[in-house]
Write an enzyme that holds these catalytic residues in place. Sequence first.
Site, PDB file in Angstrom:
ATOM      1  N   LYS A  32       4.696   0.618   3.307  1.00 52.90           N
ATOM      2  CA  LYS A  32       5.039   1.732   4.194  1.00 52.90           C
ATOM      3  C   LYS A  32       6.066   1.318   5.255  1.00 52.90           C
ATOM      4  O   LYS A  32       6.953   2.099   5.593  1.00 52.90           O
ATOM      5  CB  LYS A  32       3.791   2.295   4.856  1.00 52.90           C
ATOM      6  CG  LYS A  32       3.122   1.382   5.866  1.00 52.90           C
ATOM      7  CD  LYS A  32       1.957   2.075   6.537  1.00 52.90           C
ATOM      8  CE  LYS A  32       1.273   1.139   7.529  1.00 52.90           C
ATOM      9  NZ  LYS A  32       2.161   0.712   8.627  1.00 52.90           N
ATOM     10  N   THR A  33       5.944   0.097   5.790  1.00 55.29           N
ATOM     11  CA  THR A  33       6.914  -0.356   6.788  1.00 55.29           C
ATOM     12  C   THR A  33       8.294  -0.483   6.159  1.00 55.29           C
ATOM     13  O   THR A  33       9.314  -0.177   6.791  1.00 55.29           O
ATOM     14  CB  THR A  33       6.482  -1.703   7.394  1.00 55.29           C
ATOM     15  OG1 THR A  33       5.176  -1.566   7.956  1.00 55.29           O
ATOM     16  CG2 THR A  33       7.442  -2.149   8.480  1.00 55.29           C
ATOM     17  N   ASP A 217       4.692   5.836  12.814  1.00 52.91           N
ATOM     18  CA  ASP A 217       3.953   4.942  11.919  1.00 52.91           C
ATOM     19  C   ASP A 217       2.461   5.022  12.244  1.00 52.91           C
ATOM     20  O   ASP A 217       2.069   5.413  13.345  1.00 52.91           O
ATOM     21  CB  ASP A 217       4.468   3.508  12.118  1.00 52.91           C
ATOM     22  CG  ASP A 217       3.989   2.567  11.041  1.00 52.91           C
ATOM     23  OD1 ASP A 217       3.501   3.039   9.991  1.00 52.91           O
ATOM     24  OD2 ASP A 217       4.103   1.342  11.230  1.00 52.91           O
ATOM     25  N   GLU A 218       1.612   4.660  11.284  1.00 55.13           N
ATOM     26  CA  GLU A 218       0.152   4.644  11.472  1.00 55.13           C
ATOM     27  C   GLU A 218      -0.342   5.983  12.023  1.00 55.13           C
ATOM     28  O   GLU A 218      -1.142   6.048  12.961  1.00 55.13           O
ATOM     29  CB  GLU A 218      -0.258   3.497  12.412  1.00 55.13           C
ATOM     30  CG  GLU A 218       0.176   2.112  11.975  1.00 55.13           C
ATOM     31  CD  GLU A 218      -0.608   1.576  10.786  1.00 55.13           C
ATOM     32  OE1 GLU A 218      -1.479   2.316  10.256  1.00 55.13           O
ATOM     33  OE2 GLU A 218      -0.360   0.435  10.365  1.00 55.13           O
ATOM     34  N   GLN A 248      -7.423   4.716   5.710  1.00 62.88           N
ATOM     35  CA  GLN A 248      -7.515   3.605   6.648  1.00 62.88           C
ATOM     36  C   GLN A 248      -7.681   4.086   8.087  1.00 62.88           C
ATOM     37  O   GLN A 248      -7.381   3.348   9.031  1.00 62.88           O
ATOM     38  CB  GLN A 248      -6.280   2.706   6.534  1.00 62.88           C
ATOM     39  CG  GLN A 248      -6.154   2.015   5.186  1.00 62.88           C
ATOM     40  CD  GLN A 248      -5.045   0.988   5.155  1.00 62.88           C
ATOM     41  OE1 GLN A 248      -5.137  -0.085   5.742  1.00 62.88           O
ATOM     42  NE2 GLN A 248      -3.964   1.312   4.456  1.00 62.88           N
ATOM     43  N   ARG A 597      -7.671  -6.086   2.313  1.00 61.24           N
ATOM     44  CA  ARG A 597      -7.002  -7.227   2.959  1.00 61.24           C
ATOM     45  C   ARG A 597      -6.813  -8.359   1.960  1.00 61.24           C
ATOM     46  O   ARG A 597      -6.017  -9.275   2.198  1.00 61.24           O
ATOM     47  CB  ARG A 597      -7.830  -7.769   4.137  1.00 61.24           C
ATOM     48  CG  ARG A 597      -8.109  -6.850   5.315  1.00 61.24           C
ATOM     49  CD  ARG A 597      -6.898  -6.125   5.818  1.00 61.24           C
ATOM     50  NE  ARG A 597      -6.775  -4.829   5.146  1.00 61.24           N
ATOM     51  CZ  ARG A 597      -5.646  -4.140   5.066  1.00 61.24           C
ATOM     52  NH1 ARG A 597      -4.541  -4.623   5.570  1.00 61.24           N
ATOM     53  NH2 ARG A 597      -5.622  -2.968   4.459  1.00 61.24           N
TER      54      ARG A 597
END
Length: 748
Positions: A32-33, A217-218, A248, A597
């Site tokens: 995504k980044t 973002d997020e 998330q 993770r």
Amino acid sequence: MDYSALLNEEQLKPVLDTEGAVLVLAGAGSGKTRVLTHRIAYLMENCGVNPYNILAITFTNKAAREMRERISTMVEGADLLSMSTFHSFCAKVLRVHADKLGYSADYSIYTDSDLDRVYKQIFEDRRIDDGELKDACKYHVSNAKNLALSPDEYKIQYDYISNISQIVEVYRQYDRELKRANAMDFDDLLLNALRLFRQFDDVRLSYAMRYRYVMVDEFQDTNATQYDLVRLLSSYHHNVFVVGDDDQSIYGWRGADISNILDFKRDYPLVKTYKLERNYRSTPQILEVANSIISTNTNRTGKTLWTANPQGVKVELYGANSDRDEAEYVAQRILDLMRYSGYNPSEIAVLVRVNAITRSFEEKFNLYNLPYRIYGGFRFFERKEIKDIISYLRLVLNPRDDESLKRIINFPRRGIGESTIDKLVEYRGDSVESLFDVILDVDKVGLSSTIATKIKGFASLMLDLIKSKETMDVVEFVKYVVDRVGIMDAYKSDSEEDYSRRLNISEFLGAVDEFVKDNEGATLSDYMQNVSLISDLDADDTQEKVTISTVHMVKGLEFKVVFVVGMEEGIFPISRAIDDPKEMEEERRVMYVAVTRAMQRLYITWASSRFRFGTVKSNIPSRFMDDVPGFRRPQRRTIEDSYAGYRGGLSYADSDDTDTYPKRTGYSAILSNVATTIPTPSATRSNTSETKDYSGFKPGVKVVHAKFGEGTIVDVRGEGKSRVCKIAFAGLGIKAFTLEVAPISIKR
């Protein structure tokens, strides 16, 4: 720049879709980044957009810096971008326009310690002594600001809350006090910026016209105030681009609202939605677990992660008989991975839902000299509530311990402030008296009768504890101290923080119980000496270390190997979520974050018994285990089938040791410090147990531990790799080691 060559098809579409509202649902590890940074570069390079007209918001200063650095490698002008956190952006806006809200441009931003002083004065003014009510006031004031609600609006919406009238009045006075001081807290930065945009259309329009493109973002972690800020900032050009993952969203307890991403179409009916489902981080084996766990949630948009990565090894599940056995399994498995698969400690993480259960892992890692760090937190014996208990015990053992007395004389709160302590110290002067001597004769100090009475109450408490120590065994006495002092009651709210502290206190009681059982005839002094020495045995900061962390702290990070531990009902999921479907869905998202993770290997463990809230409790595996492929009812392992020292744990799924990742070398220097008895790299599992000679390890033999120093063997049991050696160390008591991996050698 050829963006089609740099991005996959899923990533390219939202990068090229530059106009209108765009929502990108980006699964874990999907890049995504990369999408966000390439979209900004594309706007500047291919669409001729001035970076001055782009606003990009993320949640940490570190993330903002990293994104700017990435963009600067692709296009020129990145330094002109408005790229920051919500709070930083709002603070800059308010520096220019604060006067419109009655502040001057040089307003102060209060820190937590500043705010504590403000609240302290308010509580004194309103004669609020109840610690639980004080905590409730602080929570609800912050919550009201996150929801952008005034005191009156909050009272109407939360009229069912106990003491809501008092809470709202505290809210009013708190706002007045900060305004009088020309100060804002962090919540105010967001709320006042929102008020500014709502009340002054010219200000809103100036920023909305400037920022042709607004990107966030997020987005799943935004609260109501942040959502409205984004809506107003994009109200002119309507080019809003948000990236997030509803699966998330794990910060509901601090105001994040998952509906912001789920209901985005409500305010942007023409929104175009893209999904990033290709995962670049994990193996198919790990993603199968992640997809299965999250698919049970109903309040989600729906994504299925997939990857082209190698199949990898199976996820390993392990049910231990006790929390100590669970920690033993994890420690030895890590040593195996370092020895036989070449992993570095920094590539491995042990993830917990609540930080209370880190103690057993810290203890085992110290036994085997495994370097570790507590990420984003404190080691067990450094946590505030534990240090408070330890200070009480130290003062009982040594009433002349002035530092311990100063730490706890006002804990729990008794209304004995710093100025009173200063007067006690001043009265003592240069005499040989301790502060305890002074408080026993407090009438001579010259304090007010009210303060003197409070100090006499503390002195009476300590005299009772000193007397009780002589008539109780160690475990009984430590429990009595916790109850008599009211330490548990100091953390009785339903907040995540207080629940965690209560578990930590319970874990401390369990640690005392374990020590006494392992060391027959141990005294309180013995245990306190053990704590002091263990606390000083920190690993060298220059070493690479295994990460021990709560899941919340590592969101956004990745590790080649992940252990998700403590997978029991009441721990993961947390007990307060058991009867709350909304919280249970968030708990499942936390589990999803934990699993995703992991890059190459994933281990999930639980214990059928664990010391909690003063007693050993039987546990059942977490309900989330029902969603793990391959989960099946266990067959009890024999000692021979188990790893050495696991004492017959329960194996719920066999591990496939077929390793599609190449074996790596080059870590022998650290390994030599971790486990001196591990065979050379060329040795294999099959010949290790055959060639290793344990015959010299007998009761009475002197040995040397890599971290604890010299000790004496008091007992040896088992055969082969199940051979366990109990060693007595001065000041540390008796510790049990599995000889196959223990960092011990016979003293020559």
